[in-house]
Design a protein around this motif. Structure first.
Motif, PDB file in Angstrom:
ATOM      1  N   THR A  25       0.964  -1.350   0.238  1.00  0.00           N
ATOM      2  CA  THR A  25      -0.021  -0.143   0.058  1.00  0.00           C
ATOM      3  C   THR A  25       0.762   1.188  -0.148  1.00  0.00           C
ATOM      4  OG1 THR A  25      -1.545   1.352   1.438  1.00  0.00           O
ATOM      5  CG2 THR A  25      -0.231  -0.278   2.369  1.00  0.00           C
ATOM      6  N   ILE A  26       0.119   2.114  -0.662  1.00  0.00           N
ATOM      7  CA  ILE A  26       1.268   3.396  -0.727  1.00  0.00           C
ATOM      8  C   ILE A  26       0.948   4.279   1.015  1.00  0.00           C
ATOM      9  CG2 ILE A  26       0.906   3.851  -3.374  1.00  0.00           C
ATOM     10  CD1 ILE A  26      -1.095   6.374  -1.990  1.00  0.00           C
ATOM     11  N   ASP A  27       0.221   3.716   1.601  1.00  0.00           N
ATOM     12  CA  ASP A  27       0.086   4.092   3.027  1.00  0.00           C
ATOM     13  C   ASP A  27       1.354   3.787   3.702  1.00  0.00           C
ATOM     14  OD1 ASP A  27      -2.516   5.623   1.765  1.00  0.00           O
ATOM     15  OD2 ASP A  27      -3.810   4.111   2.586  1.00  0.00           O
ATOM     16  N   GLY A  32      -4.006   9.597   1.501  1.00  0.00           N
ATOM     17  CA  GLY A  32      -3.997   9.043   2.850  1.00  0.00           C
ATOM     18  C   GLY A  32      -5.187   9.263   4.160  1.00  0.00           C
ATOM     19  N   GLU A  52      -5.142  13.232   2.255  1.00  0.00           N
ATOM     20  CA  GLU A  52      -7.107  13.537   1.723  1.00  0.00           C
ATOM     21  C   GLU A  52      -7.720  13.194   3.144  1.00  0.00           C
ATOM     22  OE1 GLU A  52      -6.363   9.461   0.078  1.00  0.00           O
ATOM     23  OE2 GLU A  52      -8.231  10.116  -1.178  1.00  0.00           O
ATOM     24  N   ARG A 109      -0.699   6.529  -7.190  1.00  0.00           N
ATOM     25  CA  ARG A 109      -0.394   5.345  -7.049  1.00  0.00           C
ATOM     26  C   ARG A 109       0.196   4.430  -8.311  1.00  0.00           C
ATOM     27  NH1 ARG A 109      -5.410   3.023  -4.866  1.00  0.00           N
ATOM     28  NH2 ARG A 109      -6.704   1.986  -6.554  1.00  0.00           N
TER      29      ARG A 109
END
Ligand code: F6P
Length: 359
Positions: A136-138, A181, A233, A286
């Motif tokens: 995950t990019i988070d 996020g 976000e 992403r």
């Protein structure tokens, strides 16, 4: 003969193909070719509906640098996994177990983030052999210091802030860059620091709009004509953080702005008398090729996952801890979120150099 299924679930990110390639290549090597790999299509949806295909060894070549996932992905909310569909009467968990057995799998390799890991743990508890990898990019998966995808997305988000910096400087403007996020702010924290943002707003630190206006005002008095805000976000105000969960959901659903950044822009505009521009790179963060760091991490995760499978050690996620790849029990990962600790060293360093968190 080992039979392995692979699926990718949840929002995509850079490095999914690199990780698929890593585990597949290592399995072919370690099993001396005596392995059959099934590609399950579109995440758990493919496992529920029996949508899978036998892969060829060549399918895993030439995909290291390619973004997205060759297997496709989907979001299948965990809270609905045990709900029997009224119209179709589909029992999702039973179907997944039946399809696992139909393929004759020795192990299911699952690549995913938080929601995905709850279902991975459920399947493991239901008796399936599962090994997972954190994507995950988070970077919010519990148990690993790093998820793959994060560093690639960070490079993109940083480039966006860099680009905005030059135009903000030329025009003497105030800009907001909204970074992905919703629940956690790792990506925004790192992109904000790397991009030299003046104000960083995270979901973990509720902001006070007056404080932000004060920071901009102070910068102006010091002769700085522009300001950059990196806004996650999921950033929220102090008033919103005091709301009950339901009340907050309703407030956000009724918000007249497309996202929080536009609300902040309007409120700050009113307070400072400036026109404030908003840039939202969104899903672009992403997309595209994984960076070198992610390619290496995915290869390490993939090789470690294959090792676990060859040793018949199931029920684990491969994780990065103290620079080593280690197995972490799925039961320890599922249902937890790795938030940004408000007293972490990164925030302290940022504050030390004068970055405001709007608090
Ligand atoms: O979890 C990854 C992520 O990109 C978050 O950063 C973002 O809030 C969310 O997914 C967006 O979800 P979707 O792809 O469903 O729009």
């Amino acid at each position: 003969m080992k039979k392995i299924g692979i699926l990718t679930s949840g929002g995509d990110c850079q490095g999914l193909n690199a990780a698929i390639r890593g585990v597949a290549k290592a399995l072919y090597e370690e099993a001396g070719g005596d392995v059959e790999i099934y590609g399950i299509q579109n995440g758990y949806r493919g496992l529920i509906h029996g949508d899978y295909k036998k892969m060829k060894q060549s399918d895993f070549s030439g995909i290291l640098t390619i973004g997205g996932t060759i297997l496709g992905t989907s979001r299948q909310p965990f809270k609905e996994m045990r709900v029997i569909d009224n119209e179709t009467s589909i029992d999702k968990v039973k179907n997944m177990k039946d399809n696992y057995r139909k393929m004759g799998l020795d192990c299911l390799v699952i690549l995913g983030g938080n929601g995905t890991h709850k279902t991975a743990n459920l399947l493991s508890e239901e008796g399936l052999n599962v090994v997972s990898m954190p994507k995950t990019i988070d970077n919010d998966v519990w148990g690993t210091e790093m998820t793959f995808g994060f560093q690639s997305a960070l490079n993109i988000a940083t480039q966006v802030i860099d680009g905005i910096h030059t135009t903000a400087t030329s025009h003497g403007r105030i800009f907001i860059v909204e970074v992905m996020g919703h629940k956690v702010g790792w990506l925004n924290l790192y992109a904000g620091i790397a991009g030299g943002a003046d104000i960083i707003l995270l979901p973990e630190i509720p902001y006070d709009i007056d404080k932000i206006a004060e920071v901009i005002d102070k910068r102006e008095r010091a002769g700085k004509q522009f300001s950059i805000l990196a806004v996650a976000e999921g950033a929220l105000s102090k008033e919103e953080s005091a709301m009950k969960k339901k009340e907050f959901k309703v407030a956000r659903a009724n918000m007249k702005y497309p996202s929080i950044s536009y609300k902040i822009a309007e409120e700050l505009g009113d307070k400072t008398g400036h026109e404030i521009r908003v840039t939202v790179p969104g899903h672009f963060q992403r997309g595209g090729s994984p960076c070198a760091y992610d390619r290496v991490l995915c290869t390490r995760f993939g090789a470690a996952a294959a090792r676990l499978i060859m040793n018949e050690q199931y029920g684990f996620m491969v994780a990065l801890q103290n620079e080593k790849i280690v197995p972490v029990p799925l039961g320890e990962v599922a249902g937890k979120l790795k938030k940004v600790p408000v007293d972490c060293e990164e925030i302290r360093a940022a504050k030390d150099i004068g970055i405001s968190f709007g608090d």
